[in-house]
Design an enzyme around this catalytic site. Structure first.
Site, PDB file in Angstrom:
ATOM      1  N   LYS A 111      50.868  54.988   1.103  1.00 26.26           N
ATOM      2  CA  LYS A 111      51.530  54.544   2.334  1.00 26.26           C
ATOM      3  C   LYS A 111      53.043  54.383   2.137  1.00 26.26           C
ATOM      4  CE  LYS A 111      47.632  54.343   4.535  1.00 26.26           C
ATOM      5  NZ  LYS A 111      46.740  54.931   3.539  1.00 26.26           N
TER       6      LYS A 111
HETATM    7  C1  LIG Z   1      44.551  55.003   9.702  1.00 24.03           C
HETATM    8  C2  LIG Z   1      44.044  54.227   8.528  1.00 24.03           C
HETATM    9  N1  LIG Z   1      43.287  53.132   8.747  1.00 24.03           N
HETATM   10  C3  LIG Z   1      42.830  52.368   7.730  1.00 24.03           C
HETATM   11  C4  LIG Z   1      43.100  52.680   6.421  1.00 24.03           C
HETATM   12  C5  LIG Z   1      42.517  51.832   5.339  1.00 24.03           C
HETATM   13  O1  LIG Z   1      43.486  51.256   4.516  1.00 24.03           O
HETATM   14  P1  LIG Z   1      43.024  50.525   3.160  1.00 24.03           P
HETATM   15  O2  LIG Z   1      42.786  51.604   2.171  1.00 24.03           O
HETATM   16  O3  LIG Z   1      44.194  49.643   2.808  1.00 24.03           O
HETATM   17  O4  LIG Z   1      41.799  49.747   3.475  1.00 24.03           O
HETATM   18  C6  LIG Z   1      43.889  53.799   6.130  1.00 24.03           C
HETATM   19  C7  LIG Z   1      44.193  54.149   4.729  1.00 24.03           C
HETATM   20  O5  LIG Z   1      44.104  55.235   4.271  1.00 24.03           O
HETATM   21  C8  LIG Z   1      44.372  54.601   7.195  1.00 24.03           C
HETATM   22  O6  LIG Z   1      45.112  55.678   6.969  1.00 24.03           O
END
Ligand SMILES: Cc1ncc(COP(=O)(O)O)c(C=O)c1O
Length: 225
Positions: free
Chosen positions: A184
């Site tokens: 990210k």
């Molecule tokens: C659109 C979206 N939602 C949720 C997530 C989930 O993030 P995390 O890996 O921090 O749980 C991601 C991560 O890749 C994402 O791109």
């Protein structure tokens, strides 16, 4: 071979390296929450929210938001039909049903029209995704959800730093969540944050994050305190 479109990753400078080094040396025992608390406060200010709760992931932020809204079996939650699976998975964790809405070809985000097309009397929330940092057209979405008494959860996992009409990502949902995974624009290695304004939901999410302990409960007597 199809053309590749690269995505933006984190930008790590000497400043971040210095800060992490400081935290590694100093963020322990009585200081165990020091860096999280500073980060939560700075993030809440940057997004104009009352509360920020740092978490192991964005997924846990979306899960907590659904629990705080009391969503469960028999309820429907609208999600975009293009996103990362973590937008949708927490709906199944709470026993509710994901309902997929079409996305706009220009922004790759859902729209008020595509949400309205799938709303039913069982719809309790819409998870709107700021996909790849593109922002949905939020004004009509927020109007629709207010009229139809449907909660808005903003999945801003990929959108740290993005804006819509001058307002920052993270300021649009009743609950908004970011990811700080290494892929990210802003990273803590792994991690996430949940943003909200409602006091009762804030307390409930803190209790759930902390395995049922109420905020302020004594934890452990830590050496050096
Ligand atoms: C659109 C979206 N939602 C949720 C997530 C989930 O993030 P995390 O890996 O921090 O749980 C991601 C991560 O890749 C994402 O791109």
């Amino acid at each position: 071979m199809p053309a590749r479109i690269p995505i933006a990753g984190p930008w790590i400078t000497d400043k971040e390296i210095r800060y992490v080094t400081e935290a590694v040396a100093d963020g322990w025992y009585g200081n165990a929450s020091k860096y999280q608390t500073e980060f939560e406060q700075a993030f809440a200010v940057a997004t104009g929210r009352r509360h920020a709760i740092s978490l192991p992931s964005c997924t846990s932020g979306l899960h907590l938001a659904l629990l705080a809204l009391g969503i469960g079996p028999g309820d429907e939650v609208v999600v975009p039909d293009i996103t990362w699976i973590a937008t949708s998975a927490p709906i199944s964790y709470v026993g509710a049903t994901p309902v997929f809405a079409d996305f706009d070809a220009a922004s790759w985000c859902i729209t008020a029209d595509s949400i309205e097309a799938v709303l039913t009397p069982r719809t309790k929330a819409v998870i709107v995704v700021d996909l790849y940092g593109n922002m949905p057209d939020f004004d009509p979405i927020l109007d629709l959800c207010r009229d139809r008494k449907v909660a808005v959860i903003e999945d801003a996992a990929e959108a740290a730093g993005a804006t819509y009409k001058g307002r920052p990502a993270g300021s649009f949902g009743d609950f908004s969540a970011f990811s700080f995974h290494g892929s990210k624009t802003l990273t803590t290695g792994e991690g996430g944050i949940l943003l909200l304004d409602d006091e009762a939901a804030y307390t409930q999410c803190l209790i759930l994050r902390d395995h049922g302990r109420t905020p302020g409960d004594p934890m452990l007597w830590i050496r050096g305190e």
